[in-house]
Design an enzyme around this catalytic site. Structure first.
Site, PDB file in Angstrom:
ATOM      1  CB  SER A 249      -7.740   3.988  -0.674  1.00  0.00           C
ATOM      2  OG  SER A 249      -7.048   5.192  -0.440  1.00  0.00           O
ATOM      3  CE  LYS A 250      -4.811   0.358   4.503  1.00  0.00           C
ATOM      4  NZ  LYS A 250      -4.643  -1.147   4.675  1.00  0.00           N
ATOM      5  NE  ARG A 251      -3.848   7.211  -0.873  1.00  0.00           N
ATOM      6  CZ  ARG A 251      -4.149   8.637  -1.498  1.00  0.00           C
ATOM      7  NH1 ARG A 251      -3.958   9.784  -0.990  1.00  0.00           N
ATOM      8  NH2 ARG A 251      -4.654   8.280  -2.547  1.00  0.00           N
TER       9      ARG A 251
END
Ligand code: GLU
Length: 472
Positions: A249-251
């Site tokens: 994910s974006k994280r």
């Protein structure tokens, strides 16, 4: 041989994720290798979450990556994409056929009915888990007017199976299926109906998508079977994981294709890396686009999730950047120079000479633009630390002499420049290392750069002299 027809069917509910781009890529590679067709189908039936901006992001990302698609409903010169919301009448036709075949039924249960059934289930079992529609309307044969949804009449026994090109045989017990809703009361299809009907009516021969859809495949197969249509092949590719093993994910990383464009990645480098995240060809790591089209196959798609690895991605990226000709690099770096406020024409001879000099050490176009900055900025940005260290009074005097040494060199190119400077150094019993670093700082504003004489050649006589003398 029947024509290969594959599709990429994103939901336009956000940017194009690199996982989605990989799905698009495998389909595209297969279509191009087999001279088949790739259909781009926008699954926009979730009207609340679908946005025009996201459709644009999908189209822009595909275009930037150079993955073209074929066919369409007549828009954009007949190449689509298709939009599911423009095909509602087709889904209705198929729903009628499914009802006639006894594979689907009208369900008039209200939300209150379902809530009640859920509460009863919870009272009986202690939890909402495992709740299924109790089949209240399953046996109905009448079709009264009134609000209703269409449900799949899922078989309670037996199993549904297919041979997956990536995962091998998959068999799912029908007792895990429920009479899921195929079409809402407003005539909007839900995912399984829309996907199956489109795959049938578009003549899709291979459905290749993420393995998060494995659970949906049995319901789609049931729709095919009810309609007496031969099944397509299926290939479900494992998700891309973060380095930590979680879902990417974006994280963890930049996950939008457009982020990579903005970071100065090359489309071919992105395609190469994505292709290798889930597919292998011996131990080959670097593939041109043409090689990928030639070599891609389903047999060598792994059935375990690959982990995203930025270092590897950068390595692949840098390899592709190095493959560019000077003219290509120049052309592609121009927008990134522009972002730094430097207006340079792609055919500027200084850019064409400088591009190969910075190429070996750059990973992205942003790096390349940074490395090219001082060739085009007047005055160059000065690294103050390097200035203090190298542009000391005694060195400055030498720069003045260096300027007079190179002033008359003709042509003003690397070999004659080097020869002239070397004979001056010999004559004055100086060492190149003592002169080179102050000259580099004066010419580039930095303590690291390509070879001094190459830099002088690109800067040209006037700028070289001006920069050496300005410091001196
Ligand atoms: N719209 C679905 C998605 O975005 C497509 C699934 C499929 O390819 O069937 O995941």
């Amino acid at each position: 041989m029947t024509e290969v027809r594959v599709r990429f069917a994103p939901s336009p509910t956000g940017y194009l994720h690199i996982g989605g781009a990989r799905t698009a890529l495998y389909n595209w590679l297969w279509a191009r290798q087999t001279s088949g067709k790739l259909i781009l189908r926008i699954e926009d039936t979730d009207r609340e979450r679908s946005t025009q901006a996201s459709v644009q992001a999908i189209v822009d990302s595909m275009t930037w990556l150079g993955m073209d698609w074929d066919e369409g409903p007549g828009k954009d010169a007949g190449t689509g994409p298709y939009f599911q919301t423009e095909r509602l009448a087709i889904y209705q036709t198929y729903v009628d056929k499914l009802i006639a075949a006894g594979a689907a039924y009208r369900c008039y249960c209200t939300k209150e009915d379902l809530d009640r059934a859920r509460t009863e289930h919870k009272a009986r079992t202690g939890s909402e888990q495992g709740f299924r529609y109790p089949g209240t309307c399953r046996q109905r044969t009448d079709a009264p007017a009134g609000k209703h949804v269409i449900r799949l009449k899922a078989p309670a026994t037996g199993s549904t199976h297919w041979h997956d090109l990536i995962k091998g045989r998959i068999e799912i017990g029908n007792d895990t299926l429920q009479d899921s809703v195929l079409m809402r009361s407003d005539g909007i299809p839900l995912y399984n109906l829309g996907a199956a009907v489109d795959d049938i009516s578009m003549g899709i021969t291979l459905v290749a998508r993420g393995d998060d859809h494995v659970i949906n495949t049995p319901q789609q197969i049931l729709i095919y079977q009810a309609l007496g249509v031969a099944l397509p092949q299926f290939a479900h590719m494992p998700m891309i994981l973060a380095p930590t093993g979680e879902k990417l994910s974006k994280r963890h990383a930049a996950v939008s294709v457009m982020d990579y464009r903005d970071q100065g990645f090359l489309p071919d480098g992105v395609l190469n890396y994505l292709a290798r995240l889930g597919w292998s060809h011996g131990d080959q790591e670097i593939f041109t686009r043409t090689e990928l089209v030639e070599k891609f196959d389903w047999e060598h798609c792994g059935d375990t999730s690959a982990r995203y690895d930025l270092k590897k991605f950068q390595h692949v990226q840098a390899s592709h950047l190095r493959m560019l000709s000077a003219a290509e690099l120049a052309k592609q770096v121009v927008p990134f120079l522009d972002k730094r406020g430097l207006t340079v024409a792609a055919d500027d001879p200084r850019l064409l000479t400088a591009a190969p000099l910075v190429q070996p050490r750059a990973t992205t176009f942003i790096d390349a633009a940074d490395a090219l900055d001082y060739f085009f900025r007047e005055p160059p940005v000065m690294d103050e630390k390097a200035k203090t260290k190298f542009l000391t009074a005694d060195r400055l005097a030498q720069l003045g002499v260096l300027a007079s040494v190179v002033e008359g060199v003709s042509p003003f190119s690397r070999e004659p420049l080097e020869a002239a400077v070397k004979s001056w150094l010999e004559r004055d019993h100086l060492e190149l290392k003592d002169v080179a670093q102050p000259a580099r700082v004066a010419l580039t504003g930095r303590s690291a750069s390509p070879g001094l004489f190459e830099v002088m050649e690109v800067l040209g006589r006037a700028t070289t002299l001006a920069r050496l003398r300005l410091q001196a």
